[in-house]
Design a protein around this motif. Structure first.
Motif, PDB file in Angstrom:
ATOM      1  N   CYS A  45      72.934 116.090  48.576  1.00  0.00           N
ATOM      2  CA  CYS A  45      71.692 116.169  47.801  1.00  0.00           C
ATOM      3  C   CYS A  45      70.716 115.109  48.289  1.00  0.00           C
ATOM      4  O   CYS A  45      71.089 113.949  48.493  1.00  0.00           O
ATOM      5  N   GLN A  46      69.449 115.501  48.481  1.00  0.00           N
ATOM      6  CA  GLN A  46      68.453 114.576  49.023  1.00  0.00           C
ATOM      7  C   GLN A  46      67.814 113.680  47.968  1.00  0.00           C
ATOM      8  O   GLN A  46      66.901 112.913  48.285  1.00  0.00           O
ATOM      9  N   CYS A  50      71.406 110.473  43.767  1.00  0.00           N
ATOM     10  CA  CYS A  50      72.510 111.417  43.552  1.00  0.00           C
ATOM     11  C   CYS A  50      73.400 111.507  44.795  1.00  0.00           C
ATOM     12  O   CYS A  50      74.524 111.031  44.793  1.00  0.00           O
ATOM     13  N   GLN A  51      72.878 112.137  45.841  1.00  0.00           N
ATOM     14  CA  GLN A  51      73.581 112.305  47.125  1.00  0.00           C
ATOM     15  C   GLN A  51      74.955 112.958  46.967  1.00  0.00           C
ATOM     16  O   GLN A  51      75.899 112.635  47.693  1.00  0.00           O
ATOM     17  N   ALA A  52      75.040 113.874  45.997  1.00  0.00           N
ATOM     18  CA  ALA A  52      76.290 114.615  45.817  1.00  0.00           C
ATOM     19  C   ALA A  52      76.532 115.525  47.025  1.00  0.00           C
ATOM     20  O   ALA A  52      75.602 116.115  47.565  1.00  0.00           O
ATOM     21  N   LYS A  53      77.792 115.631  47.447  1.00  0.00           N
ATOM     22  CA  LYS A  53      78.132 116.480  48.581  1.00  0.00           C
ATOM     23  C   LYS A  53      78.110 117.951  48.164  1.00  0.00           C
ATOM     24  O   LYS A  53      78.467 118.299  47.048  1.00  0.00           O
ATOM     25  N   PHE A  54      77.668 118.797  49.095  1.00  0.00           N
ATOM     26  CA  PHE A  54      77.652 120.232  48.832  1.00  0.00           C
ATOM     27  C   PHE A  54      78.981 120.852  49.249  1.00  0.00           C
ATOM     28  O   PHE A  54      79.564 120.491  50.270  1.00  0.00           O
ATOM     29  N   ASP A  55      79.456 121.797  48.417  1.00  0.00           N
ATOM     30  CA  ASP A  55      80.678 122.537  48.725  1.00  0.00           C
ATOM     31  C   ASP A  55      80.592 123.887  48.013  1.00  0.00           C
ATOM     32  O   ASP A  55      79.526 124.287  47.523  1.00  0.00           O
ATOM     33  N   LEU A  56      81.706 124.582  47.917  1.00  0.00           N
ATOM     34  CA  LEU A  56      81.711 125.909  47.304  1.00  0.00           C
ATOM     35  C   LEU A  56      81.319 125.871  45.828  1.00  0.00           C
ATOM     36  O   LEU A  56      80.802 126.844  45.279  1.00  0.00           O
ATOM     37  N   PHE A  57      81.552 124.742  45.187  1.00  0.00           N
ATOM     38  CA  PHE A  57      81.284 124.631  43.749  1.00  0.00           C
ATOM     39  C   PHE A  57      79.956 123.923  43.453  1.00  0.00           C
ATOM     40  O   PHE A  57      79.389 124.076  42.377  1.00  0.00           O
ATOM     41  N   ASN A  58      79.498 123.142  44.401  1.00  0.00           N
ATOM     42  CA  ASN A  58      78.224 122.425  44.226  1.00  0.00           C
ATOM     43  C   ASN A  58      77.226 122.970  45.245  1.00  0.00           C
ATOM     44  O   ASN A  58      77.151 122.507  46.380  1.00  0.00           O
ATOM     45  N   ARG A  59      76.473 123.962  44.819  1.00  0.00           N
ATOM     46  CA  ARG A  59      75.573 124.662  45.737  1.00  0.00           C
ATOM     47  C   ARG A  59      74.284 123.876  45.985  1.00  0.00           C
ATOM     48  O   ARG A  59      73.865 123.076  45.154  1.00  0.00           O
ATOM     49  N   LYS A  60      73.673 124.170  47.124  1.00  0.00           N
ATOM     50  CA  LYS A  60      72.402 123.531  47.465  1.00  0.00           C
ATOM     51  C   LYS A  60      71.245 124.448  47.076  1.00  0.00           C
ATOM     52  O   LYS A  60      71.338 125.673  47.135  1.00  0.00           O
ATOM     53  N   HIS A  61      70.148 123.829  46.676  1.00  0.00           N
ATOM     54  CA  HIS A  61      68.923 124.553  46.320  1.00  0.00           C
ATOM     55  C   HIS A  61      67.729 123.815  46.913  1.00  0.00           C
ATOM     56  O   HIS A  61      67.785 122.595  47.113  1.00  0.00           O
ATOM     57  N   HIS A  62      66.671 124.531  47.156  1.00  0.00           N
ATOM     58  CA  HIS A  62      65.453 123.914  47.697  1.00  0.00           C
ATOM     59  C   HIS A  62      64.374 123.826  46.632  1.00  0.00           C
ATOM     60  O   HIS A  62      64.124 124.780  45.899  1.00  0.00           O
ATOM     61  N   CYS A  63      63.745 122.659  46.568  1.00  0.00           N
ATOM     62  CA  CYS A  63      62.581 122.485  45.701  1.00  0.00           C
ATOM     63  C   CYS A  63      61.441 123.289  46.324  1.00  0.00           C
ATOM     64  O   CYS A  63      61.147 123.152  47.506  1.00  0.00           O
ATOM     65  N   ARG A  64      60.820 124.147  45.526  1.00  0.00           N
ATOM     66  CA  ARG A  64      59.762 125.011  46.061  1.00  0.00           C
ATOM     67  C   ARG A  64      58.497 124.242  46.408  1.00  0.00           C
ATOM     68  O   ARG A  64      57.665 124.732  47.156  1.00  0.00           O
ATOM     69  N   ARG A  65      58.351 123.051  45.885  1.00  0.00           N
ATOM     70  CA  ARG A  65      57.130 122.291  46.149  1.00  0.00           C
ATOM     71  C   ARG A  65      57.244 121.422  47.404  1.00  0.00           C
ATOM     72  O   ARG A  65      56.332 121.385  48.221  1.00  0.00           O
ATOM     73  N   CYS A  66      58.371 120.714  47.570  1.00  0.00           N
ATOM     74  CA  CYS A  66      58.505 119.824  48.727  1.00  0.00           C
ATOM     75  C   CYS A  66      59.402 120.392  49.816  1.00  0.00           C
ATOM     76  O   CYS A  66      59.369 119.923  50.954  1.00  0.00           O
ATOM     77  N   LYS A  68      62.611 120.142  50.099  1.00  0.00           N
ATOM     78  CA  LYS A  68      63.838 119.389  50.339  1.00  0.00           C
ATOM     79  C   LYS A  68      65.015 120.034  49.612  1.00  0.00           C
ATOM     80  O   LYS A  68      64.837 120.873  48.719  1.00  0.00           O
ATOM     81  N   CYS A  69      66.220 119.592  49.985  1.00  0.00           N
ATOM     82  CA  CYS A  69      67.451 120.217  49.527  1.00  0.00           C
ATOM     83  C   CYS A  69      68.135 119.365  48.456  1.00  0.00           C
ATOM     84  O   CYS A  69      68.336 118.165  48.648  1.00  0.00           O
ATOM     85  N   PHE A  70      68.480 119.995  47.327  1.00  0.00           N
ATOM     86  CA  PHE A  70      69.067 119.266  46.201  1.00  0.00           C
ATOM     87  C   PHE A  70      70.210 120.066  45.579  1.00  0.00           C
ATOM     88  O   PHE A  70      70.337 121.271  45.791  1.00  0.00           O
ATOM     89  N   CYS A  71      71.001 119.377  44.769  1.00  0.00           N
ATOM     90  CA  CYS A  71      72.065 120.039  44.035  1.00  0.00           C
ATOM     91  C   CYS A  71      71.469 120.750  42.812  1.00  0.00           C
ATOM     92  O   CYS A  71      70.293 120.585  42.489  1.00  0.00           O
ATOM     93  N   THR A  72      72.294 121.528  42.116  1.00  0.00           N
ATOM     94  CA  THR A  72      71.820 122.280  40.952  1.00  0.00           C
ATOM     95  C   THR A  72      71.259 121.359  39.882  1.00  0.00           C
ATOM     96  O   THR A  72      70.198 121.619  39.305  1.00  0.00           O
TER      97      THR A  72
END
Length: 235
Positions: A45-46, A50-66, A68-72
């Motif tokens: 997570c950017q 936070c900086q949580a690692k992404f895996d099968l259970f913690n998906r990545k999402h993109h902020c539509r404004r900037c 960048k990639c973040f967790c849920t």
């Protein structure tokens, strides 16, 4: 040829957007969609806190404004984003959602004041230095220029994207000590852009009752509008 006001519904990877058919005539308050951080380069997570690692259970999402990639958790906020013409509320990161909240106040309240217009005493290099003229100034429906309507004479409109500065030149203080603008100076590029020639128009509110109140509201809205346009051109 499409008219300047004609719009179309398009689908991007971020969602549905209602945009002008001709990109050259979109509102100066509109922002382009950002480039997304590639999934392949985004392992955590950017959000620095936070900086949580992404895996099968913690998906990545993109902020539509900037983009960048973040967790849920860090993109849980959904909000309308009129600056990018989205039809539905979209994901925001924690920083961007606060920026959008402030900008949405402009679209919800201040933009209406600019479109409705107000009466001002106008003074510029072509005016009598002792007495200006009364004009109704309003933002055009496509948001691209300031239009002036007078009883005795006409003025050229000012393209919003050619404004270089907006400055309070007269003010008064309310009972809470807040400085309220009663006059404004707009510097803008005039003539051929390559010459860099600028002109300044000074506007002071009409002193009559309701006109004064609406004029001061218009000035406050114009300051916010210029700030948005300037920041979009100078990120």
């Amino acid at each position: 040829m499409a008219s300047t006001g004609e719009k179309k519904l398009v689908r991007s990877k971020s969602g549905l957007r209602m945009v002008t058919v001709d990109d050259r005539v979109h509102s100066p308050f509109i922002l382009s969609e950002p480039e997304w951080t590639p999934d392949s380069t985004c392992k955590v997570c950017q959000n620095p806190e936070c900086q949580a690692k992404f895996d099968l259970f913690n998906r990545k999402h993109h902020c539509r404004r900037c983009g960048k990639c973040f967790c849920t958790k860090c993109t849980s906020g959904l909000m309308i984003l009129p600056r990018m013409c989205f039809v539905d509320p979209v994901r925001h990161c924690e920083i961007c959602i606060n920026i959008t909240k402030k900008e949405n106040e402009f679209f919800d309240r201040h933009l209406k004041a600019l479109l409705n217009g107000s009466v001002f005493n106008i003074l510029d290099s072509n005016s009598n230095p002792e007495q200006g003229e009364l004009f109704t100034c309003r933002l055009s429906q496509d948001h691209r220029k300031l239009e002036f309507v007078g009883e005795q004479s006409k003025r050229e409109s000012i393209p919003v994207d050619k404004m270089e500065s907006v400055q309070i030149v007269a003010s008064e203080t309310d009972q809470q000590g807040n400085r309220l603008g009663t006059g404004i100076a707009i510097r803008y590029l005039a003539g051929i852009p390559s010459t860099g020639e600028t002109e300044i128009v000074k506007m002071t509110v009409d002193e009559g009752g309701l006109a004064k109140k609406t004029g001061m509201a218009w000035i406050a809205a114009m300051q916010k509008a210029f700030k948005m346009v300037y920041e979009s051109k100078n990120p």
